[in-house]
Write an enzyme that holds these catalytic residues in place. Structure first.
Site, short mmCIF file in Angstrom:
data_model
loop_
_atom_site.label_atom_id
_atom_site.label_comp_id
_atom_site.label_asym_id
_atom_site.label_seq_id
_atom_site.Cartn_x
_atom_site.Cartn_y
_atom_site.Cartn_z
N HIS A 1 0.82 -1.07 0.00
CA HIS A 1 0.11 0.14 0.07
C HIS A 1 1.01 1.02 -0.01
O HIS A 1 1.43 1.62 0.98
CB HIS A 1 -0.86 0.01 1.10
CG HIS A 1 -1.74 1.26 1.10
ND1 HIS A 1 -2.26 1.55 2.56
CD2 HIS A 1 -2.45 2.03 0.38
CE1 HIS A 1 -3.00 2.74 2.55
NE2 HIS A 1 -3.08 3.23 1.07
N THR B 1 -3.34 1.68 8.57
CA THR B 1 -3.69 3.05 8.34
C THR B 1 -4.99 3.42 7.79
O THR B 1 -5.35 4.52 8.35
CB THR B 1 -2.62 3.41 7.20
OG1 THR B 1 -2.65 2.88 5.96
CG2 THR B 1 -1.17 3.31 7.62
N LEU C 1 5.47 2.99 3.14
CA LEU C 1 5.00 1.66 2.42
C LEU C 1 4.60 0.58 3.45
O LEU C 1 5.18 0.10 4.22
CB LEU C 1 6.16 1.04 1.67
CG LEU C 1 5.73 -0.22 1.03
CD1 LEU C 1 4.46 -0.02 -0.08
CD2 LEU C 1 6.92 -0.85 0.38
N GLU C 2 3.11 0.41 3.35
CA GLU C 2 2.32 -0.44 4.19
C GLU C 2 2.20 -1.72 3.26
O GLU C 2 1.73 -1.86 2.69
CB GLU C 2 0.98 -0.01 4.59
CG GLU C 2 0.29 -0.80 5.63
CD GLU C 2 -1.08 0.00 5.83
OE1 GLU C 2 -1.53 -0.44 7.16
OE2 GLU C 2 -1.61 0.45 5.01
N ILE C 3 3.09 -2.82 4.10
CA ILE C 3 3.12 -3.97 3.59
C ILE C 3 2.12 -5.13 4.17
O ILE C 3 2.20 -5.11 5.38
CB ILE C 3 4.50 -4.75 3.37
CG1 ILE C 3 5.40 -3.86 2.52
CG2 ILE C 3 4.33 -6.10 3.09
CD1 ILE C 3 6.70 -4.03 2.76
#
Length: 775
Positions: free
Chosen positions: A507, A556, A518-520
């Protein structure tokens, strides 16, 4: 003097230029290298972090911390510098010295933050700063001139050390950057930087450097007078370029040191006419008052007074200018000690530690390195992902369903790279090289050689399943599939794949080229190797990757949703968009809450709010969902449609915005009675408590693996006020019991939406429990 003048006029050296011939003490690089192996050297004296080697009549003091990628200043290092200065003074065999690093990428990265964090009182930190000042003063007072030979990072205490030297030489490359970034940790330069820098370079250049931490590289540093001489990096030879350049830098520094000792090189520096006029005018109190007032006004405009460090920096610099250096050093040390004990500094240092920790791939190095990345969808997100991938050396295939869409995506990439050329981040040649690594297609050409595919198509589960099924006919069995979804559960997306263990969420945040997070997202089927590869890609792209577990909204989006719901409730209670924006930015959020709603998109907010409320029930309630649905039905989608809470004309920016009368009518139609909790502080806390409580619940439920990830994600992805360090640090610094009392107050009026989660209650009942325990 003529020789010295000619030397100082040289702004760059190259491997083919004659440095100085007539005086006999400056030679070509080839001569310098030849001389390196013929010069007389004495055996090296060694400390833990330094070596001391005499080359003819110059002492080379080489800083090389063992078992560390960077050089930092700690108590041991400062003691060694003190001993080195005593050795230099007493050594009759030397007439000058060179201070250089043994690490090509780092001169000195600054002070070891752990040294400051270990102090329990402001007096301890003040003593630490005072000791550092004394050590560097001994360097500045050295009767034998010392040349700082700078290659790589030169930050904070590293630059303060260089400033104390009599002469500075730097390599003119991208990695060599000079800065005083202490303000970004809620501190000020504590080893003389606030006093030396404004005396060395123009006042109007020094203040922004100290107040913002901005870097000066190469020619900029030379133009400012921050360095006296630049050397150009060398190319490959018998040794790697970095090793050759470091040796060359040392040879040049040795010649300059001999020139200083012989009186052939002058340390006299001149400033331009404007700077000389400012310096002359500052002898008058009314001019100083005006200048410092202007600087303070700029600081207040940018920080809203939420950060104490910039204001204290102004005071300390002013003290030094008006009362002299000695008074300035005392004020600097005292203020350094005071700032280190503030919550703002503790929060910002916590964030700094988080950014350092997240750079380590906890899954290890992927077995198969990612070399080629394909991006599906050439919209703003897809183009942005392609751009940051290209800039970090990936081969990129950008695919869309139409040539028209591809054209728009390519134009966006070209525009952003051109902007980087204008900002001198890259050259036009480098831009063209990067663009050559981009392949655009409307088919699946070349996908059999792709290592990772990142899809950035519409947020529709059916479309994503269709894309996966098509894609899996063209990619290799070990190709990773990553979805850039912001809310769709990854396990649902993976259900459309023949190999769900290689499906992961990545994301990105818009605009991709600017947002650092960066949201993994991993599912219970995602392999460790897939996670390792995703983190490795994110790190190489220059992002801060946090890995969270799959769930509705992930981290998030989930924590933002209840906050947006509370915004709608406040609008229904009669609080206007402008007031909400003012209160949220004055609390430290970079974007006002009503503006955020417009930026996210009213339609997106409505869709996410409805989905998450269906998942989590009344706890995600607040404002009436029909408010957003009605706005969408009337075409009020936010900035992208030109109408949301505000009207957007496309050219006037925030100052030219007007309230949208149509939206105001909707808010009035759905008006509800206020329950009396609408003071400015109440409104700010209603927004913050919902955000923080949901964050802690994500940790409680295992969506987050650590408070560090939660703090970093909130600040870097959602704009949670940095001066609080993130939601978990915020609770630690405020006290969980006090935070819960705020929630109970709102819970009594609004119900379950403000019910504290169990983990928060546990911390409130036991003051010894901290999300970030002291180490």
């Amino acid at each position: 003097m003529a020789a010295a003048t000619r030397l100082l006029s040289l702004s760059r050296f190259s491997s083919t230029q004659t440095l100085h011939v007539s005086s006999g003490w400056m030679q070509r690089p080839s001569q310098l290298y030849f001389q390196r192996y013929l010069s007389m050297t004495s055996p090296m004296a060694a400390w833990k972090n330094f070596t001391y080697e005499v080359k003819n009549d110059v002492a080379v003091m080489r800083f090389n911390m063992p078992d560390s990628k960077v050089n930092t200043l700690d108590r041991t290092v400062l003691n060694e510098v003190k001993e080195l200065m005593e050795k230099l003074r007493s050594d009759e065999a030397v007439k000058s010295g060179v201070l250089i690093s043994g690490k090509p990428d780092c001169f000195i990265a600054g002070a070891d933050i752990r040294m400051i964090s270990s102090c329990k009182t402001s007096e301890e930190v003040e003593a630490l700063a005072s000791d550092g000042q004394k050590v560097l003063q001994s360097l500045e007072d050295s009767p034998k001139p010392v040349v700082a030979a700078i290659m790589g990072t030169c930050m904070g205490g590293g630059l303060e050390t260089a400033l104390a030297c009599q002469y500075r030489i730097a390599v003119n490359d991208k990695k060599t950057a000079l800065s005083l970034p202490e303000v970004q940790l809620g501190l000020l330069p504590g080893a003389g930087g606030t006093q030396r820098l404004p005396r060395l370079i123009p006042f109007l250049e020094a203040m922004p450097m100290i107040l913002t931490g901005k870097q000066a590289k190469g020619k900029k540093a030379k133009k400012l007078g921050l360095v006296d001489l630049l050397v150009e990096p060398l190319g490959p030879g018998l040794k790697p370029p970095e090793a050759r350049t470091l040796e060359y830098l040392e040879d040049v520094a040795l010649d300059v040191a001999r020139g200083l000792a012989a009186g052939k090189v002058s340390t006299a520096r001149t400033q331009n006419l404007q700077s000389r006029l400012v310096n002359w005018a500052m002898q008058y109190e009314f001019v100083r008052t005006r200048l410092f007032g202007m600087v303070k006004g700029q600081v207040m405009k940018q920080t809203k007074g939420l950060y104490p460090a910039p204001l204290k920096i102004i005071e300390v610099v002013k003290t030094g200018i008006e009362k002299g250096k000695d008074a300035g050093y005392v004020a600097e040390a005292e203020t350094f000690g005071h700032l280190a004990m503030t919550n703002e500094s503790k929060a910002l240092i916590g964030l700094f530690n988080a950014t350092t920790e997240v750079k380590k791939n906890k899954y290890g190095k992927p077995a198969k390195p990612i070399k080629t990345v394909a991006v599906l969808g050439a919209g703003l997100m897809g183009a942005g992902i392609s751009q940051v991938s290209l800039e970090k050396g990936y081969q990129v295939i950008l695919k869309d369903v139409t040539a028209e869409n591809l054209g728009r995506g390519q134009d966006h990439i070209w525009k952003e790279m051109n902007l980087n050329v204008k900002k001198k981040k890259i050259t036009s040649f480098e831009r063209d090289q990067l663009i050559c690594n981009l392949q655009s297609t409307v088919a699946y050409d070349g996908f059999d050689k792709v290592d990772m595919v990142i899809e950035a198509v519409f947020e529709d589960i059916n479309i994503k399943h269709k894309v996966i099924k098509e894609l899996e006919q063209h990619i290799s069995p070990d190709c990773i599939f990553a979805s850039n979804t912001s809310a769709l559960p990854i396990h649902r997306i993976a259900a459309g794949s023949k190999r769900p263990e290689m499906v992961i969420g990545m994301h990105y945040f818009s605009p991709v080229e600017k947002m650092p997070l960066l949201e993994i997202i991993a599912t219970d089927k995602t392999t460790k190797e897939t996670c390792a590869a995703a983190v490795a890609v994110g790190l190489k792209q220059g992002k801060y990757p946090i890995v969270v577990q799959d769930g509705p909204g992930f981290y998030t989006t989930r924590v933002l949703a209840p906050t947006l719901s509370e915004i709608i409730r406040l609008l229904q209670e009669g609080e206007g968009p402008q007031k909400l924006d003012k209160l949220s930015t004055s609390a430290g959020f970079p974007v006002g809450t009503a503006t955020l709603l417009d930026e996210v998109g009213i339609d997106v907010g409505s869709h996410v709010a409805e989905d998450l409320q269906n998942e989590f029930g009344v706890r995600f309630g607040g404002g009436d969902p029909e408010v957003l649905k009605t706005m969408v039905s009337q075409g009020f989608l936010g900035r992208k449609s030109g109408k949301g809470c505000y009207l957007y004309d496309g050219g006037k920016g925030k100052k030219g915005r007007e309230l949208n009368p149509g939206a105001e009518e909707i808010f009035k139609r759905f008006r509800i009675e206020s329950k009396g909790l609408n003071t400015d502080e109440d409104i700010q806390m209603r927004l913050i408590t919902r955000f923080v409580n949901e964050s802690i619940l994500c940790l409680q439920e295992g969506i987050l693996s650590s408070p560090v990830d939660g703090d970093l994600g909130a600040v870097m992805g959602l704009g949670f006020p940095p001066q609080h360090g993130g939601p978990f640090m915020y609770v630690d610094l405020m006290g969980a019991d006090k935070f819960v009392s705020w929630m109970r107050k709102f819970e009594e009026a609004y119900g379950v939406a403000f019910q504290p989660c169990q983990l928060l209650l546990d911390h409130a009942s036991d003051p010894s429990k901290k999300f970030h325990p002291a180490k």
